[in-house]
Design a protein around this motif. Structure first.
Motif, short mmCIF file in Angstrom:
data_model
loop_
_atom_site.label_atom_id
_atom_site.label_comp_id
_atom_site.label_asym_id
_atom_site.label_seq_id
_atom_site.Cartn_x
_atom_site.Cartn_y
_atom_site.Cartn_z
N MET A 1 -19.00 24.24 -51.07
CA MET A 1 -19.71 25.64 -51.48
C MET A 1 -18.72 26.56 -51.20
O MET A 1 -17.91 26.70 -49.88
N THR A 2 -18.72 27.35 -52.14
CA THR A 2 -17.71 28.49 -51.61
C THR A 2 -18.20 29.68 -50.70
O THR A 2 -19.54 29.67 -50.63
N LYS A 3 -17.40 30.59 -50.57
CA LYS A 3 -17.92 31.69 -49.76
C LYS A 3 -18.82 32.47 -50.59
O LYS A 3 -19.96 32.68 -49.76
N LEU A 4 -18.64 32.44 -51.63
CA LEU A 4 -19.51 33.63 -52.41
C LEU A 4 -20.82 32.98 -52.61
O LEU A 4 -22.09 33.39 -52.62
N GLU A 5 -20.90 31.48 -52.97
CA GLU A 5 -22.19 30.89 -52.97
C GLU A 5 -22.80 30.83 -51.61
O GLU A 5 -24.16 30.89 -51.43
N SER A 6 -21.89 30.63 -50.68
CA SER A 6 -22.82 30.66 -49.27
C SER A 6 -23.55 32.26 -48.96
O SER A 6 -24.38 31.99 -48.56
N ILE A 7 -22.64 33.09 -49.48
CA ILE A 7 -23.44 34.46 -49.37
C ILE A 7 -24.69 34.68 -50.03
O ILE A 7 -25.51 35.17 -49.68
N LYS A 8 -24.41 34.00 -51.18
CA LYS A 8 -25.67 34.19 -52.24
C LYS A 8 -26.84 33.40 -51.42
O LYS A 8 -28.09 33.76 -51.61
N SER A 9 -26.73 32.18 -50.97
CA SER A 9 -27.50 31.49 -50.55
C SER A 9 -28.25 32.29 -49.39
O SER A 9 -29.74 32.04 -49.28
N LYS A 10 -27.30 32.61 -48.26
CA LYS A 10 -28.17 33.44 -47.25
C LYS A 10 -28.90 34.61 -47.67
O LYS A 10 -29.92 34.98 -47.14
N VAL A 11 -28.34 35.32 -48.74
CA VAL A 11 -29.09 36.70 -49.42
C VAL A 11 -30.50 35.97 -49.84
O VAL A 11 -31.65 36.61 -49.42
N SER A 12 -30.34 34.90 -50.59
CA SER A 12 -31.63 34.37 -50.97
C SER A 12 -32.58 33.85 -49.96
O SER A 12 -33.87 34.16 -50.05
N GLN A 13 -31.96 33.43 -48.79
CA GLN A 13 -32.98 33.07 -47.71
C GLN A 13 -33.49 34.21 -47.19
O GLN A 13 -34.70 34.16 -46.85
N ALA A 14 -32.65 35.19 -47.16
CA ALA A 14 -33.17 36.71 -46.40
C ALA A 14 -34.19 37.27 -47.15
O ALA A 14 -35.27 37.66 -46.66
N GLU A 15 -34.08 37.04 -48.44
CA GLU A 15 -35.07 37.84 -49.48
C GLU A 15 -36.41 36.94 -49.22
O GLU A 15 -37.60 37.49 -49.11
N ASP A 16 -36.29 35.74 -48.98
CA ASP A 16 -37.65 34.81 -49.13
C ASP A 16 -38.06 35.18 -47.83
O ASP A 16 -39.40 35.22 -47.66
N PHE A 17 -37.23 35.13 -46.80
CA PHE A 17 -37.96 35.58 -45.36
C PHE A 17 -38.52 37.03 -45.28
O PHE A 17 -39.78 37.24 -44.78
N ALA A 18 -38.14 38.00 -46.08
CA ALA A 18 -38.51 39.36 -45.91
C ALA A 18 -39.75 39.28 -46.83
O ALA A 18 -40.78 39.77 -46.47
N ARG A 19 -39.79 38.64 -47.91
CA ARG A 19 -41.15 38.51 -48.72
C ARG A 19 -42.14 37.82 -47.85
O ARG A 19 -43.35 38.15 -47.93
N LYS A 20 -41.99 36.82 -47.08
CA LYS A 20 -42.95 36.02 -46.44
C LYS A 20 -43.43 37.16 -45.22
O LYS A 20 -44.82 37.20 -45.05
N ILE A 21 -42.57 37.81 -44.67
CA ILE A 21 -42.96 38.80 -43.70
C ILE A 21 -43.87 39.68 -44.31
O ILE A 21 -44.82 39.89 -44.00
N TRP A 22 -43.45 40.34 -45.58
CA TRP A 22 -44.31 41.23 -46.46
C TRP A 22 -45.55 40.61 -46.75
O TRP A 22 -46.63 41.35 -46.46
N LEU A 23 -45.85 39.35 -47.15
CA LEU A 23 -46.99 38.71 -47.27
C LEU A 23 -47.85 38.55 -46.25
O LEU A 23 -48.98 38.61 -46.34
N ALA A 24 -47.21 38.11 -45.23
CA ALA A 24 -47.95 37.79 -43.86
C ALA A 24 -48.64 39.31 -43.30
O ALA A 24 -49.72 39.26 -43.02
#
Length: 120
Positions: A1-24
């Motif tokens: 996994m490249t550095k760019l893919e790693s960053i995109k994965s972390k951003v995606s996880q952060a977006e999912d987590f932020a969405r879950k916080i919003w939904l909660a």
């Protein structure tokens, strides 16, 4: 996994987590709203019952008061009528007891006269 893919994965996880916080938060708001609405409905029903109880009590007190006023008015009418009759009979003027004593004496004298006449 490249550095760019790693960053995109972390951003995606952060977006999912932020969405879950919003939904909660949204879920907490909805749950609170439902509970408050339920309590408001209960209070409204209870307030309606209390209001109806107060209306019924007020109707009872009103009826009792009307009866008392009617009885008092009837008593006043009787008292007024008695006063009117007493006035017509001259019983309201001063010396009523003297007049009654005088009439009693006359009746006694008439009774004695009748007794003497009937004895003859």
């Amino acid at each position: 996994m490249t550095k760019l893919e790693s960053i995109k994965s972390k951003v995606s996880q952060a977006e999912d987590f932020a969405r879950k916080i919003w939904l909660a938060g949204l879920g907490a708001y909805a749950k609170s709203y439902d509970e408050v609405q339920g309590k408001a409905d209960e209070l409204s029903a209870e307030a309606s019952k209390v209001f109806e109880d107060l209306v019924a009590k007020g109707e009872t007190v009103e009826a009792e008061t009307k009866d008392k006023f009617k009885a008092k008015a009837d008593d006043l009418k009787v008292s007024e009528r008695v006063a009117e009759v007493r006035e017509k009979l001259g019983m309201n003027s001063k010396g009523t007891s003297e007049k009654i004593d005088e009439l009693s004496a006359k009746i006694d004298a008439l009774a004695d006269t009748v007794a003497k006449l009937s004895a003859k």
